[in-house]
Design a protein around this motif. Structure first.
Motif, PDB file in Angstrom:
ATOM      1  N   LEU A  25      95.016   3.323  74.868  1.00 41.69           N
ATOM      2  CA  LEU A  25      95.529   4.647  74.487  1.00 41.69           C
ATOM      3  C   LEU A  25      94.357   5.575  74.251  1.00 41.69           C
ATOM      4  O   LEU A  25      93.503   5.318  73.382  1.00 41.69           O
ATOM      5  CB  LEU A  25      96.395   4.530  73.233  1.00 41.69           C
ATOM      6  CG  LEU A  25      97.864   4.147  73.450  1.00 41.69           C
ATOM      7  CD1 LEU A  25      98.547   5.074  74.459  1.00 41.69           C
ATOM      8  CD2 LEU A  25      98.045   2.714  73.843  1.00 41.69           C
ATOM      9  N   ASP A  26      94.319   6.628  75.038  1.00 45.00           N
ATOM     10  CA  ASP A  26      93.184   7.541  74.992  1.00 45.00           C
ATOM     11  C   ASP A  26      93.678   8.941  75.348  1.00 45.00           C
ATOM     12  O   ASP A  26      94.450   9.117  76.297  1.00 45.00           O
ATOM     13  CB  ASP A  26      92.130   7.068  75.997  1.00 45.00           C
ATOM     14  CG  ASP A  26      90.914   7.963  75.971  1.00 45.00           C
ATOM     15  OD1 ASP A  26      90.164   7.895  74.977  1.00 45.00           O
ATOM     16  OD2 ASP A  26      90.730   8.746  76.913  1.00 45.00           O
ATOM     17  N   ALA A  27      93.201   9.915  74.586  1.00 49.43           N
ATOM     18  CA  ALA A  27      93.711  11.286  74.743  1.00 49.43           C
ATOM     19  C   ALA A  27      93.461  11.873  76.137  1.00 49.43           C
ATOM     20  O   ALA A  27      94.177  12.780  76.555  1.00 49.43           O
ATOM     21  CB  ALA A  27      93.093  12.174  73.667  1.00 49.43           C
ATOM     22  N   ALA A  46      96.400  -0.797  72.790  1.00 51.29           N
ATOM     23  CA  ALA A  46      95.088  -0.774  72.114  1.00 51.29           C
ATOM     24  C   ALA A  46      94.724   0.641  71.696  1.00 51.29           C
ATOM     25  O   ALA A  46      94.728   1.564  72.516  1.00 51.29           O
ATOM     26  CB  ALA A  46      94.022  -1.343  73.049  1.00 51.29           C
ATOM     27  N   GLY A  99      91.882   3.082  69.452  1.00 49.39           N
ATOM     28  CA  GLY A  99      90.484   3.078  69.024  1.00 49.39           C
ATOM     29  C   GLY A  99      90.305   3.465  67.573  1.00 49.39           C
ATOM     30  O   GLY A  99      91.259   3.852  66.879  1.00 49.39           O
ATOM     31  N   SER A 100      89.064   3.369  67.117  1.00 51.86           N
ATOM     32  CA  SER A 100      88.787   3.707  65.718  1.00 51.86           C
ATOM     33  C   SER A 100      88.826   5.222  65.536  1.00 51.86           C
ATOM     34  O   SER A 100      88.738   5.988  66.493  1.00 51.86           O
ATOM     35  CB  SER A 100      87.423   3.160  65.297  1.00 51.86           C
ATOM     36  OG  SER A 100      86.419   3.980  65.818  1.00 51.86           O
ATOM     37  N   GLU A 101      88.940   5.616  64.274  1.00 58.92           N
ATOM     38  CA  GLU A 101      89.147   7.025  63.931  1.00 58.92           C
ATOM     39  C   GLU A 101      88.029   7.918  64.470  1.00 58.92           C
ATOM     40  O   GLU A 101      88.300   9.022  64.933  1.00 58.92           O
ATOM     41  CB  GLU A 101      89.238   7.193  62.408  1.00 58.92           C
ATOM     42  CG  GLU A 101      90.481   6.575  61.780  1.00 58.92           C
ATOM     43  CD  GLU A 101      90.321   5.098  61.448  1.00 58.92           C
ATOM     44  OE1 GLU A 101      89.413   4.430  61.988  1.00 58.92           O
ATOM     45  OE2 GLU A 101      91.128   4.598  60.633  1.00 58.92           O
ATOM     46  N   ARG A 102      86.798   7.444  64.409  1.00 58.00           N
ATOM     47  CA  ARG A 102      85.711   8.315  64.839  1.00 58.00           C
ATOM     48  C   ARG A 102      85.301   8.073  66.286  1.00 58.00           C
ATOM     49  O   ARG A 102      85.084   9.008  67.047  1.00 58.00           O
ATOM     50  CB  ARG A 102      84.505   8.118  63.908  1.00 58.00           C
ATOM     51  CG  ARG A 102      83.446   9.137  64.215  1.00 58.00           C
ATOM     52  CD  ARG A 102      82.624   9.597  63.052  1.00 58.00           C
ATOM     53  NE  ARG A 102      83.316   9.882  61.827  1.00 58.00           N
ATOM     54  CZ  ARG A 102      82.745   9.828  60.648  1.00 58.00           C
ATOM     55  NH1 ARG A 102      81.499   9.466  60.534  1.00 58.00           N
ATOM     56  NH2 ARG A 102      83.414  10.132  59.573  1.00 58.00           N
ATOM     57  N   GLN A 103      85.212   6.779  66.663  1.00 58.84           N
ATOM     58  CA  GLN A 103      84.628   6.452  67.982  1.00 58.84           C
ATOM     59  C   GLN A 103      85.659   6.409  69.104  1.00 58.84           C
ATOM     60  O   GLN A 103      85.281   6.454  70.271  1.00 58.84           O
ATOM     61  CB  GLN A 103      83.963   5.066  67.936  1.00 58.84           C
ATOM     62  CG  GLN A 103      83.052   4.829  66.757  1.00 58.84           C
ATOM     63  CD  GLN A 103      81.769   5.635  66.867  1.00 58.84           C
ATOM     64  OE1 GLN A 103      81.455   6.145  67.934  1.00 58.84           O
ATOM     65  NE2 GLN A 103      81.063   5.791  65.772  1.00 58.84           N
ATOM     66  N   LEU A 135      88.273   4.212  71.520  1.00 60.53           N
ATOM     67  CA  LEU A 135      88.179   2.849  72.064  1.00 60.53           C
ATOM     68  C   LEU A 135      86.794   2.588  72.652  1.00 60.53           C
ATOM     69  O   LEU A 135      86.185   3.485  73.237  1.00 60.53           O
ATOM     70  CB  LEU A 135      89.228   2.665  73.164  1.00 60.53           C
ATOM     71  CG  LEU A 135      90.638   2.301  72.694  1.00 60.53           C
ATOM     72  CD1 LEU A 135      91.611   2.375  73.867  1.00 60.53           C
ATOM     73  CD2 LEU A 135      90.690   0.925  72.042  1.00 60.53           C
ATOM     74  N   SER A 141      98.044   8.337  77.721  1.00 66.12           N
ATOM     75  CA  SER A 141      97.871   9.298  76.620  1.00 66.12           C
ATOM     76  C   SER A 141      99.208   9.867  76.170  1.00 66.12           C
ATOM     77  O   SER A 141     100.216   9.796  76.881  1.00 66.12           O
ATOM     78  CB  SER A 141      96.993  10.471  77.074  1.00 66.12           C
ATOM     79  OG  SER A 141      97.745  11.323  77.924  1.00 66.12           O
ATOM     80  N   LEU A 142      99.175  10.445  74.982  1.00 65.72           N
ATOM     81  CA  LEU A 142     100.255  11.304  74.499  1.00 65.72           C
ATOM     82  C   LEU A 142      99.789  12.731  74.767  1.00 65.72           C
ATOM     83  O   LEU A 142      98.756  13.135  74.220  1.00 65.72           O
ATOM     84  CB  LEU A 142     100.443  11.118  72.987  1.00 65.72           C
ATOM     85  CG  LEU A 142     100.890   9.734  72.548  1.00 65.72           C
ATOM     86  CD1 LEU A 142     100.504   9.507  71.091  1.00 65.72           C
ATOM     87  CD2 LEU A 142     102.391   9.595  72.740  1.00 65.72           C
ATOM     88  N   SER A 158      92.651  15.170  69.333  1.00 69.34           N
ATOM     89  CA  SER A 158      93.306  13.860  69.218  1.00 69.34           C
ATOM     90  C   SER A 158      94.274  13.883  68.041  1.00 69.34           C
ATOM     91  O   SER A 158      94.228  14.776  67.202  1.00 69.34           O
ATOM     92  CB  SER A 158      92.273  12.750  68.987  1.00 69.34           C
ATOM     93  OG  SER A 158      91.668  12.920  67.726  1.00 69.34           O
TER      94      SER A 158
END
Ligand SMILES: C[S@@+](CC[C@H](N)C(=O)[O-])C[C@H]1O[C@@H](n2cnc3c(N)ncnc32)[C@H](O)[C@@H]1O
Length: 249
Positions: free
Chosen positions: A180-182, A199, A201-205, A207, A220-221, A229
């Motif tokens: 899942l990626d923007a 899957a 990713g972390s809040e800052r980095q 995936l 993505s959404l 994001s």
């Protein structure tokens, strides 16, 4: 009322014990009871107020709570956690141990995997929505314990409704990963693998490139122009309910 120091040690010790968990608040205790937790100790600040609250908010557990909870008084209660819960009830229960391999072999709703999440509030909120939306399990990687009291508090005790575990690596399951990626294609237009592992990713980095490269698909959404994001737990909720709405059509 005299403060019981051994009880205080038990409650504070349980916060660090890998076999136990601390449930803070009526909703956490209620969900844990509904989903079959084994309780060690249940305490209340004020039994009468507790029973009234339970009758109003969770009548199905009111009788059990009245019988199980020991009154420790306001001072005793406030000593049992760094931030005493306003509903005046707390408990220690046994954790449920889960094998990642077993979880991944099971059939059921999609498994949600959070890669190295940073905020335990997000982990708890994600567990709560996995339980609500019919997800199969929640797995995390990284240093944070998804059974920590902060995560249990944010999940309202729903760790007992779905398997929750920390895993080392899921590399062998890359062909089931949905990354899942923007910046990826629209989730509603992507063909998902069988028994997907969603899957996040972390809040800052976001995936890692390792997961992005191994994933069967990226999705993505869609968001309005200018928004980078969604919050991690919000993204988990939106993805699970999008998939649920799509499969119900
Ligand atoms: C707060 S975001 C991470 C933002 C990070 N700065 C990045 O560049 O990816 C946390 C996670 O939520 C998920 N997420 C957030 N917004 C999303 C969106 N619009 N579509 C799909 N996933 C999203 C992604 O998995 C992302 O890694």
């Amino acid at each position: 009322m005299r403060i019981d120091t051994t009880r205080r040690e038990r409650f504070l010790g349980a916060r660090r014990d890998r076999n136990l968990c601390v449930l803070e608040g009526l909703h956490a205790v209620k969900h844990a009871h509904r989903f079959g937790a084994v309780f060690g100790e249940v305490v209340t600040r004020d039994p009468e107020a507790q029973i009234e609250l339970a009758h109003n908010l969770a009548p199905d557990i009111a009788d059990w709570l009245a019988a199980a909870a020991v009154c420790v008084g306001p001072d005793g209660f406030d000593q049992l956690a760094p931030l005493a819960h306003p509903t005046g009830v707390m408990a220690v229960a046994e954790r449920r141990a889960h094998e990642a391999e077993q979880i991944l072999r099971a059939t059921g709703g999609p498994v949600v995997f959070l890669e190295e999440p940073v905020h335990l509030g997000n982990v708890g909120a994600a567990i709560r929505v996995v339980a609500a939306a019919g997800g199969g399990a929640l797995l995390t990687s990284g240093r944070h314990d998804p059974w920590s009291p902060e995560s249990l508090r944010a999940a309202a005790g729903l760790h007992f409704a779905v398997p929750v575990a920390r895993v080392e690596a899921l590399g062998a399951y890359g062909d089931r990963f949905v990354a899942l990626d923007a910046d990826a294609p629209d989730l509603r237009e992507v063909a998902l693998p069988e028994r997907p592992i969603l899957a996040f990713g972390s809040e800052r980095q976001g995936l890692s490139s390792e997961i992005m490269d191994r994933a069967a698909v990226r999705a993505s959404l869609p968001m309005r122009e200018g928004v980078s994001s969604l919050n991690l737990a919000t993204a988990v909720a939106a993805v699970l309910y999008t998939l649920r709405a799509t499969s119900e059509r």
